[in-house]
Design a protein around this motif. Structure first.
Motif, PDB file in Angstrom:
ATOM      1  N   UNK A  97       0.676  -1.088   0.086  1.00 21.81           N
ATOM      2  CA  UNK A  97       0.112  -0.054  -0.073  1.00 21.81           C
ATOM      3  C   UNK A  97       0.903   1.047  -0.048  1.00 21.81           C
ATOM      4  N   UNK A  98       0.106   2.392  -0.303  1.00 18.00           N
ATOM      5  CA  UNK A  98       1.033   3.701  -0.355  1.00 18.00           C
ATOM      6  C   UNK A  98       1.261   3.852   1.124  1.00 18.00           C
ATOM      7  N   UNK A  99       2.509   4.508   1.246  1.00 16.93           N
ATOM      8  CA  UNK A  99       3.109   4.733   2.649  1.00 16.93           C
ATOM      9  C   UNK A  99       2.154   5.462   3.669  1.00 16.93           C
ATOM     10  N   UNK A 100       1.532   6.479   2.785  1.00 18.11           N
ATOM     11  CA  UNK A 100       0.501   7.481   3.599  1.00 18.11           C
ATOM     12  C   UNK A 100      -0.808   6.753   3.679  1.00 18.11           C
ATOM     13  N   UNK A 101      -1.182   6.415   4.955  1.00 16.66           N
ATOM     14  CA  UNK A 101      -2.635   5.742   4.778  1.00 16.66           C
ATOM     15  C   UNK A 101      -3.543   6.626   4.394  1.00 16.66           C
ATOM     16  N   UNK A 102      -3.552   7.944   4.242  1.00 15.31           N
ATOM     17  CA  UNK A 102      -4.487   8.679   3.419  1.00 15.31           C
ATOM     18  C   UNK A 102      -4.738   8.446   2.124  1.00 15.31           C
ATOM     19  N   UNK A 103      -3.455   7.669   1.428  1.00 15.59           N
ATOM     20  CA  UNK A 103      -3.596   7.537   0.133  1.00 15.59           C
ATOM     21  C   UNK A 103      -3.962   6.083  -0.316  1.00 15.59           C
ATOM     22  N   UNK A 104      -4.407   5.241   0.813  1.00 14.02           N
ATOM     23  CA  UNK A 104      -4.988   4.117   0.384  1.00 14.02           C
ATOM     24  C   UNK A 104      -6.585   4.152   0.099  1.00 14.02           C
TER      25      UNK A 104
END
Length: 176
Positions: A97-104
């Motif tokens: 997943x993307x490292x920034x949870x906001x981008x998941x």
């Protein structure tokens, strides 16, 4: 929490790693996690064992979970939040997943499947992160994480709506 309960909580981490996160926990790390649990009531001793477990298995999920639980149950929430961030990074990486949870996004992993253990681990870590943010007074960050959880898990299998309700009730109390 009694020392026996703490030992049980700490000892669950290696089994969780085997059942959930791919195993591979070195026996020395397992030994130190068990010793940390058994010495939960002696901070310096427990923390030394956690540190030795981390040295034996750097970045292993079982060690991170043990640290998280230790800090959480000790009421050391800022330290638990630091570990939650490390767990989020690990869970994102393990899931691709993307490292920034906001981008998941919901389609990035099988978040809705009960047997998809790594995506569920990501969700539970994000829930813990949201809860800690709320407890530490960072309500906007906590709410953003809760809303992301509901986006990823619209059926709310992990119970994020409870956290959202707490945030909403707090806002209502401020209006009175």
């Amino acid at each position: 929490m009694s020392s026996r309960q703490a030992a049980s909580v700490m000892a669950e981490a290696p089994q969780l790693a085997d059942a959930l996160l791919g195993g591979g926990l070195p026996s020395a790390a397992f030994h130190h996690l068990c010793a940390a649990g058994a010495s939960y009531h002696q901070d310096a001793v427990a923390e030394r064992h956690l540190s030795l477990a981390q040295a034996a298995a750097p970045g292993h999920a079982a060690v991170l979970i043990a640290y998280y639980r230790y800090y959480f149950y000790k009421g050391r929430l800022a330290e638990a939040l630091h570990i939650a961030r490390l767990c989020l990074a690990k869970a994102a990486a393990d899931n691709g997943l993307p490292p920034d949870w906001r981008q998941v996004a919901a389609g990035d992993a099988a978040f809705g499947h009960y047997d998809a253990l790594l995506p569920r681990f990501f969700l539970f870590v994000l829930k813990g992160y949201a809860y800690l943010q709320m407890r530490l007074g960072n309500l906007e960050e906590g709410e953003a994480a809760v809303r992301k959880l509901l986006e990823l898990d619209p059926g709310d299998k992990i119970g994020a709506r409870v956290l959202l309700a707490v945030i909403q009730r707090r806002g209502e109390a401020d209006d009175d």
